[in-house]
Design a protein around this motif. Structure first.
Motif, PDB file in Angstrom:
ATOM      1  N   ASP A   1      -4.990   2.172  -9.110  1.00 31.90           N
ATOM      2  CA  ASP A   1      -4.446   4.454  -8.075  1.00 31.90           C
ATOM      3  C   ASP A   1      -6.350   4.226  -7.851  1.00 31.90           C
ATOM      4  O   ASP A   1      -7.027   3.597  -8.238  1.00 31.90           O
ATOM      5  N   GLU A   2      -6.315   5.081  -6.573  1.00 35.07           N
ATOM      6  CA  GLU A   2      -7.526   6.116  -6.188  1.00 35.07           C
ATOM      7  C   GLU A   2      -8.018   3.957  -5.445  1.00 35.07           C
ATOM      8  O   GLU A   2      -9.242   3.646  -6.066  1.00 35.07           O
ATOM      9  N   ALA A   3      -7.156   3.460  -5.469  1.00 36.76           N
ATOM     10  CA  ALA A   3      -7.549   2.381  -4.870  1.00 36.76           C
ATOM     11  C   ALA A   3      -9.124   2.514  -3.140  1.00 36.76           C
ATOM     12  O   ALA A   3      -9.800   1.728  -3.072  1.00 36.76           O
ATOM     13  N   ASP A   4      -9.098   3.639  -2.894  1.00 36.10           N
ATOM     14  CA  ASP A   4     -10.495   3.979  -1.961  1.00 36.10           C
ATOM     15  C   ASP A   4     -11.403   3.642  -2.559  1.00 36.10           C
ATOM     16  O   ASP A   4     -12.853   3.286  -1.784  1.00 36.10           O
TER      17      ASP A   4
ATOM     18  N   HIS B   1       0.294   5.131   0.848  1.00 35.31           N
ATOM     19  CA  HIS B   1      -1.014   5.975   0.703  1.00 35.31           C
ATOM     20  C   HIS B   1       0.302   7.392   1.203  1.00 35.31           C
ATOM     21  O   HIS B   1       1.252   7.476   2.004  1.00 35.31           O
TER      22      HIS B   1
ATOM     23  N   SER C   1      -3.447   4.680  -2.588  1.00 37.35           N
ATOM     24  CA  SER C   1      -4.958   5.943  -1.428  1.00 37.35           C
ATOM     25  C   SER C   1      -4.574   6.933  -1.180  1.00 37.35           C
ATOM     26  O   SER C   1      -3.145   7.058  -0.560  1.00 37.35           O
ATOM     27  N   ASN C   2      -4.897   7.996  -1.458  1.00 40.65           N
ATOM     28  CA  ASN C   2      -4.794   9.414  -0.280  1.00 40.65           C
ATOM     29  C   ASN C   2      -5.072   9.663   1.151  1.00 40.65           C
ATOM     30  O   ASN C   2      -4.157   9.890   1.703  1.00 40.65           O
TER      31      ASN C   2
ATOM     32  N   GLY D   1     -12.486   0.569   0.253  1.00 43.52           N
ATOM     33  CA  GLY D   1     -13.167   0.873   1.257  1.00 43.52           C
ATOM     34  C   GLY D   1     -13.758   0.320   2.615  1.00 43.52           C
ATOM     35  O   GLY D   1     -13.703  -0.249   2.188  1.00 43.52           O
TER      36      GLY D   1
ATOM     37  N   LEU E   1       1.026  -1.654  -0.236  1.00 46.57           N
ATOM     38  CA  LEU E   1       0.007   0.042  -0.235  1.00 46.57           C
ATOM     39  C   LEU E   1       0.994   1.464  -0.078  1.00 46.57           C
ATOM     40  O   LEU E   1       1.686   1.795   0.409  1.00 46.57           O
TER      41      LEU E   1
ATOM     42  N   LYS F   1      -5.037   6.350   4.383  1.00 48.05           N
ATOM     43  CA  LYS F   1      -4.789   5.286   4.868  1.00 48.05           C
ATOM     44  C   LYS F   1      -6.581   5.155   5.501  1.00 48.05           C
ATOM     45  O   LYS F   1      -6.914   3.408   5.296  1.00 48.05           O
TER      46      LYS F   1
ATOM     47  N   ASN G   1      -9.529   5.730   4.987  1.00 39.82           N
ATOM     48  CA  ASN G   1     -10.791   4.841   3.842  1.00 39.82           C
ATOM     49  C   ASN G   1     -10.360   4.028   3.544  1.00 39.82           C
ATOM     50  O   ASN G   1     -11.855   3.468   3.173  1.00 39.82           O
ATOM     51  N   LEU G   2      -8.866   2.972   3.702  1.00 40.17           N
ATOM     52  CA  LEU G   2      -9.834   1.402   3.935  1.00 40.17           C
ATOM     53  C   LEU G   2      -9.769   0.851   5.202  1.00 40.17           C
ATOM     54  O   LEU G   2      -9.575   1.050   5.871  1.00 40.17           O
TER      55      LEU G   2
END
Length: 241
Positions: free
Chosen positions: A95-98, A36, A137-138, A102, A34, A140, A142-143
């Motif tokens: 990319d943008e895994a959120d 982030h 992820s922007n 989520g 990950l 962490k 959020n995951l």
């Protein structure tokens, strides 16, 4: 850098670890990482450089395209992706895994139920994939914590400090000595908290304004205006550090 080197070490020695040490079947296949941190801090760039220096193809998966509002379609899209990547030495970069990874919701309706099924399916495919998977992820937080436990490595990308910002300015600007007039890069790097992506946008903006004036000298006014625009885009006050 040390954490990135761990990924390179896995890519180089994993096969020998499994075969010579007879650990196949005892440890999970693949490697899950990950990245982030704030936007513009180099997560995508790092994934690309890993591919370059290890001679592997990097496939960037845009989850906004993979995720479908139709029930079952997301799983089908993911299945095609992983089947195609199976047994290939690709680096899969989500990319943008959120968007998909989520936190799973409490089941209150059928939509929540299928959203949770998508995450569970992805967990299953990621854990069984034998290659390197990088998620960006922007935030962490959020995951799903259940998902985070399955990473082999979690690497935080911080905003650059003043010294790193100065290096970014110098590296991105064309011929540092010739193209600046009244600009004090050391002062700008110290005062303004910017990411690499911000700095690139500012240089593009200031460069275009300079050429529009039929000039080759970038002024501090144009750079400061570019900095102000980047701050405004992100809804921040233009404060100095």
């Amino acid at each position: 850098m040390a954490e990135i080197k761990e990924i390179e070490t896995w890519l180089k020695y994993n096969d020998r670890l499994l075969e010579i040490w007879n650990l196949k079947g005892k440890i999970k296949p693949g490697y899950r990482v990950l990245f982030h941190g704030p936007p513009g801090t180099g997560k995508t760039l790092t994934a690309c450089l890993l591919g370059k220096y290890t001679n592997r193809n990097v496939y960037r998966i845009d989850l906004s395209v993979v995720v479908s509002k139709y029930i079952g379609e997301t799983e089908k899209n993911l299945s095609r992706l992983f089947n195609k990547a199976d047994k290939k030495e690709w680096i899969l970069f989500f990319d943008e895994a959120d968007a998909l990874f989520g936190k799973r919701t409490n089941v209150s309706d059928s939509h929540d139920k299928y959203a949770n099924q998508e995450v569970s399916y992805l967990l299953q495919r990621i854990e069984s994939h034998e290659g390197l998977i990088i998620l960006a992820s922007n935030m962490k937080s959020n995951l799903d914590t259940f998902f985070i436990r399955r990473f082999n490595s979690i690497i935080e990308f911080d905003n650059p400090d003043a010294e790193e910002r100065l290096n970014l300015w110098k590296n991105y600007l064309p011929d540092f000595g010739e193209y600046m007039s009244d600009v004090n890069l050391e002062e700008i790097a110290r005062k303004y908290n910017l990411t690499g992506a911000n700095i690139v946008n500012i240089i593009q903006f200031a460069g275009l304004r300079t050429l529009e004036k039929n000039s080759n000298i970038i002024s501090s006014d144009d750079l400061l205006l570019g900095i102000r625009r980047e701050y405004e885009k992100e809804g921040k006050m233009m404060r100095q550090e």
